[in-house]
Design a protein around this motif. Sequence first.
Motif, PDB file in Angstrom:
ATOM      1  N   CYS A 467       0.748  -1.475   0.081  1.00  9.91           N
ATOM      2  CA  CYS A 467       0.000  -0.122  -0.091  1.00  9.91           C
ATOM      3  C   CYS A 467       1.564   1.300   0.124  1.00  9.91           C
ATOM      4  N   LYS A 468      -0.053   2.339  -0.304  1.00 15.48           N
ATOM      5  CA  LYS A 468       0.983   2.813  -0.901  1.00 15.48           C
ATOM      6  C   LYS A 468       0.066   4.541  -0.324  1.00 15.48           C
ATOM      7  N   THR A 469      -1.119   4.245  -0.069  1.00 13.85           N
ATOM      8  CA  THR A 469      -1.434   5.668   0.198  1.00 13.85           C
ATOM      9  C   THR A 469      -2.806   5.235   1.107  1.00 13.85           C
ATOM     10  N   GLY A 487       5.492   1.173   0.823  1.00 17.28           N
ATOM     11  CA  GLY A 487       6.884   2.203   0.384  1.00 17.28           C
ATOM     12  C   GLY A 487       6.957   2.071  -1.151  1.00 17.28           C
ATOM     13  N   GLY A 488       8.152   3.424  -1.640  1.00 20.86           N
ATOM     14  CA  GLY A 488       9.134   2.555  -1.320  1.00 20.86           C
ATOM     15  C   GLY A 488       9.246   4.108  -0.350  1.00 20.86           C
ATOM     16  N   ILE A 489      10.376   3.518   0.700  1.00 21.08           N
ATOM     17  CA  ILE A 489      10.827   4.679   1.854  1.00 21.08           C
ATOM     18  C   ILE A 489      11.174   5.755   1.127  1.00 21.08           C
ATOM     19  N   PRO A 491      14.560   6.077  -1.808  1.00 25.48           N
ATOM     20  CA  PRO A 491      14.527   4.845  -3.873  1.00 25.48           C
ATOM     21  C   PRO A 491      15.323   4.202  -3.789  1.00 25.48           C
ATOM     22  N   THR A 492      14.715   3.234  -4.658  1.00 27.42           N
ATOM     23  CA  THR A 492      15.599   2.022  -4.713  1.00 27.42           C
ATOM     24  C   THR A 492      16.338   1.596  -6.561  1.00 27.42           C
ATOM     25  N   ASN A 493      17.078   0.604  -6.671  1.00 29.86           N
ATOM     26  CA  ASN A 493      17.247   0.061  -8.073  1.00 29.86           C
ATOM     27  C   ASN A 493      17.122  -1.303  -8.105  1.00 29.86           C
ATOM     28  N   THR A 494      16.406  -1.682  -6.910  1.00 31.94           N
ATOM     29  CA  THR A 494      15.530  -2.960  -6.963  1.00 31.94           C
ATOM     30  C   THR A 494      14.562  -3.591  -7.284  1.00 31.94           C
ATOM     31  N   LYS A 495      13.795  -2.122  -7.643  1.00 33.73           N
ATOM     32  CA  LYS A 495      12.202  -2.489  -8.752  1.00 33.73           C
ATOM     33  C   LYS A 495      11.993  -1.016  -8.961  1.00 33.73           C
ATOM     34  N   GLU A 496      12.071  -1.488 -10.669  1.00 31.88           N
ATOM     35  CA  GLU A 496      11.741  -0.441 -11.851  1.00 31.88           C
ATOM     36  C   GLU A 496      10.649   0.509 -10.885  1.00 31.88           C
ATOM     37  N   ASN A 497      10.515   1.982 -11.420  1.00 32.49           N
ATOM     38  CA  ASN A 497       9.780   3.051 -11.318  1.00 32.49           C
ATOM     39  C   ASN A 497       9.030   2.476 -10.141  1.00 32.49           C
ATOM     40  N   ASN A 498       9.740   2.540  -9.552  1.00 31.05           N
ATOM     41  CA  ASN A 498       8.548   2.399  -8.459  1.00 31.05           C
ATOM     42  C   ASN A 498       8.497   4.221  -7.206  1.00 31.05           C
ATOM     43  N   LEU A 499       7.470   4.357  -6.972  1.00 24.16           N
ATOM     44  CA  LEU A 499       7.294   5.506  -6.931  1.00 24.16           C
ATOM     45  C   LEU A 499       8.082   5.744  -5.158  1.00 24.16           C
ATOM     46  N   ILE A 520       8.617  -0.825   3.665  1.00 20.65           N
ATOM     47  CA  ILE A 520      10.058  -1.572   2.457  1.00 20.65           C
ATOM     48  C   ILE A 520      10.977   0.017   1.113  1.00 20.65           C
ATOM     49  N   GLY A 521      11.654  -0.777   0.512  1.00 18.15           N
ATOM     50  CA  GLY A 521      12.516   0.004  -0.674  1.00 18.15           C
ATOM     51  C   GLY A 521      13.538   0.758  -0.296  1.00 18.15           C
ATOM     52  N   GLY A 522      14.481   0.740  -0.207  1.00 14.45           N
ATOM     53  CA  GLY A 522      16.090   1.577  -0.227  1.00 14.45           C
ATOM     54  C   GLY A 522      16.253   1.470   1.184  1.00 14.45           C
ATOM     55  N   ILE A 523      15.870   0.706   1.849  1.00 15.49           N
ATOM     56  CA  ILE A 523      16.121   0.374   3.245  1.00 15.49           C
ATOM     57  C   ILE A 523      17.381   0.003   3.745  1.00 15.49           C
ATOM     58  N   GLY A 524      18.332   0.184   4.477  1.00 15.81           N
ATOM     59  CA  GLY A 524      19.872  -0.722   4.713  1.00 15.81           C
ATOM     60  C   GLY A 524      20.241   0.073   6.522  1.00 15.81           C
ATOM     61  N   VAL A 542      11.813  -3.433   9.211  1.00 17.86           N
ATOM     62  CA  VAL A 542      11.681  -3.087   7.362  1.00 17.86           C
ATOM     63  C   VAL A 542      11.774  -4.222   6.711  1.00 17.86           C
ATOM     64  N   ALA A 543      11.218  -4.292   5.508  1.00 18.39           N
ATOM     65  CA  ALA A 543      11.535  -5.656   4.905  1.00 18.39           C
ATOM     66  C   ALA A 543      12.898  -5.123   3.861  1.00 18.39           C
ATOM     67  N   VAL A 544      14.140  -5.655   3.635  1.00 19.27           N
ATOM     68  CA  VAL A 544      15.029  -5.476   2.401  1.00 19.27           C
ATOM     69  C   VAL A 544      15.375  -6.519   1.638  1.00 19.27           C
ATOM     70  N   VAL A 545      15.654  -6.292   0.290  1.00 15.73           N
ATOM     71  CA  VAL A 545      16.112  -7.002  -0.651  1.00 15.73           C
ATOM     72  C   VAL A 545      18.397  -6.620  -0.182  1.00 15.73           C
ATOM     73  N   SER A 546      17.935  -5.558  -0.950  1.00 18.78           N
ATOM     74  CA  SER A 546      19.999  -5.460  -1.812  1.00 18.78           C
ATOM     75  C   SER A 546      20.366  -5.020  -0.444  1.00 18.78           C
ATOM     76  N   ALA A 547      20.281  -4.544   0.702  1.00 16.55           N
ATOM     77  CA  ALA A 547      21.510  -4.795   1.940  1.00 16.55           C
ATOM     78  C   ALA A 547      21.818  -5.936   2.983  1.00 16.55           C
TER      79      ALA A 547
HETATM   80  C1  3NM Z   1       9.394  -5.446  -3.339  1.00 16.97           C
HETATM   81  C2  3NM Z   1       9.605  -3.871  -3.277  1.00 16.97           C
HETATM   82  N1  3NM Z   1       8.523  -3.326  -3.163  1.00 16.97           N
HETATM   83  C3  3NM Z   1       8.711  -1.622  -3.035  1.00 16.97           C
HETATM   84  C4  3NM Z   1       7.502  -1.024  -2.735  1.00 16.97           C
HETATM   85  O1  3NM Z   1       8.069  -0.053  -3.031  1.00 16.97           O
HETATM   86  O2  3NM Z   1       6.112  -1.496  -2.453  1.00 16.97           O
HETATM   87  S1  3NM Z   1      10.738  -1.096  -2.779  1.00 16.97           S
HETATM   88  C5  3NM Z   1      10.797  -2.841  -3.118  1.00 16.97           C
HETATM   89  C6  3NM Z   1      12.195  -2.934  -3.665  1.00 16.97           C
HETATM   90  C7  3NM Z   1      12.641  -3.308  -2.086  1.00 16.97           C
HETATM   91  O3  3NM Z   1      14.381  -3.599  -2.675  1.00 16.97           O
HETATM   92  P1  3NM Z   1      15.262  -2.837  -1.871  1.00 16.97           P
HETATM   93  O4  3NM Z   1      15.424  -3.190  -0.101  1.00 16.97           O
HETATM   94  O5  3NM Z   1      16.828  -3.363  -1.899  1.00 16.97           O
HETATM   95  O6  3NM Z   1      15.864  -1.616  -1.401  1.00 16.97           O
END
Ligand code: 3NM
Length: 573
Positions: A467-469, A487-489, A491-499, A520-524, A542-547
């Motif tokens: 949910c973003k809103t 999210g995205g909280i 900016p992130t490179n993991t998900k393209e065009n993410n708001l 989620i999003g750009g958290i480390g 927090v949910a993290v991918v690249s970190a």
């Molecule tokens: C899978 C995903 N969903 C997002 C959302 O904003 O809903 S951002 C995102 C990618 C998060 O990856 P990282 O931790 O590497 O930034």
Amino acid sequence: MAFSATLSCTVFFNLHKNRSRSSPPPHPPPISRQELRRSRGGSASSRSRSGRIRSFGAMEAATAEVAAAGESGGGMAKVPHVLTVAGSDSGAGAGIQADLKACAARGVYCSTVITAVTAQNTVGVQGVDNVPEEFVAEQLESVLSDMQVDVVKTGMLPSPGIVRILRKSLNKFPVKALVVDPVMVSTSGDVLAGPSVLDVFREELLPLADIVTPNLKEASALLGGRQLETIADMHSAVKLLHQMGPRHVLVKGGDLPGSCDAVDVFFDGERIHDLHAPRVKTRNTHGTGCTLASCIAAELAKGSSMLPAVQVAKRFVENALDYSKEISIGKGPQGPFDHFLMLNRKVHNFGKKIVLDPSDLFLYAVTDSGMNRKWGRSIEDAVKAAIEGGATIIQLREKDAETRNFLEAAKSCMEVCHSRGVPLLINDRIDIALACDADGIHVGQSDMPVRTARTLLGPEKIIGVSCKTPEQAQQAYMDGADYIGSGGIYPTNTKENNLTIGLEGLKAVCLSSKLPVVAIGGIGMSNAHAVMELGLPNLKGVAVVSALFDRECISTEARKLHEVLSGAAPEVK
Ligand SMILES: Cc1nc(C(=O)O)sc1CCOP(=O)(O)O
Ligand SMILES: Cc1ncc(COP(=O)(O)OP(=O)(O)O)c(N)n1
Ligand SMILES: [Mg+2]
């Protein structure tokens, strides 16, 4: 509707009240048409010769009301209906109880005429008490005169008299199909219908049957003791049994020595079909015959033709046996299986964690196939390392994995996660989640709607939604999601065009929903503390991918992030 239901309960209560197990009254003759007519228009109950009260007036009134509602097109639907005429198994693995469960599992209504009551468990049959023949007749009359039965299925018919009574009832109240399971010997080897029944069975019942479903022993008994030891013997048997009058014959080869498949032989009068199925290795096979016959009856009641009905029934039994391999009921050599396990695996749960504990969202690790490839790791190894470092929940987000590879990896990850008490969710792919029995799924706003996912997954699985809103967050709660990923909280490179919604967006989402939220999003390491510092009560982690997964040592990164989140260590810049 409510009126009829009240009357039905009254009828039941009156009958029930007056039947004492300890001093059985002499059995009256079955309800006659005359008796029914006499009671019409008169009082709501009449006294039979045995002194039992029968509410025929009430029953008739209720029947008339239901019939009128049906005729006036009151939106009432006919439910496929099987009547089972069989014995009760106190252990509930076979007999009437198996028939009820099988029909319920196949979505068909099942009424019951009980011919005998057995004291039975997984060790064997300790006692049998036949129901008096007149009372079997009374039960048949009650059900068949009223309830629009589609198919009659027979099981234990313990005396020639009961077979004759059934035949008379079927002549009086014809049904669409008759499925005859010639129950003679229990799975434990106890005799349930003696040789005296055989002749009348052959002469009076088989000619009426649409299908007869003997196992090897029963087929042999019906054929006068003929030896049946090979598939060729079974081919001869189906033809000989067919000559006795049933329209179809299914001889079940489950006991055939030396075969690794379970082969049943089906004959429709013209063609023989060998129906192969893999043999499920399990102790829990008590009641398979009753279940198979009931499933055939259920499919016929739904309108199926015979061969497809048999095939569906066989598959149902195989599936139920396979799902029930691990259950243990009773101390005897042959246990019952669970007809509903494939529908309700999580009800049994087998000690697994099932509902979301919001604190599970604390350090939420989301996998990425590209990152694992880059670092030359398997998904399983990546998941193990994340848990070792302190990840509290895992999501498999394998956007470019092939389905079969994804499923295999998901199954292994289930083992990894469950042995460590960590829930495993699948991103987007509900098919994979179902196939590996994952703890749940995570869906986005353009993925499968939460309500549909809930219908498919059932009430116990975890469903997370992005949910973003605030509006999306409110909707997530109304749709029955268990948590929100927001999210995205950053900016992130993991998900393209993410708001990017920023901390303000996260705050708005948290404040507009009662659900637990994970950011989620750009958290480390550098910013996780700032997120948690918002101090919102439903922001749980927090949910993290690249970190984690785009780093050399996943467990070390997870450990450091866990410390930051716990506030146990200063922020790492
Ligand atoms: C899978 C995903 N969903 C997002 C959302 O904003 O809903 S951002 C995102 C990618 C998060 O990856 P990282 O931790 O590497 O930034
Ligand atoms: C915990 C968590 N939150 C958000 C997402 C993003 O899901 P979605 O919007 O469906 O985007 P994809 O992940 O499918 O690209 C998530 N995966 N996990
Ligand atoms: Mg998605």
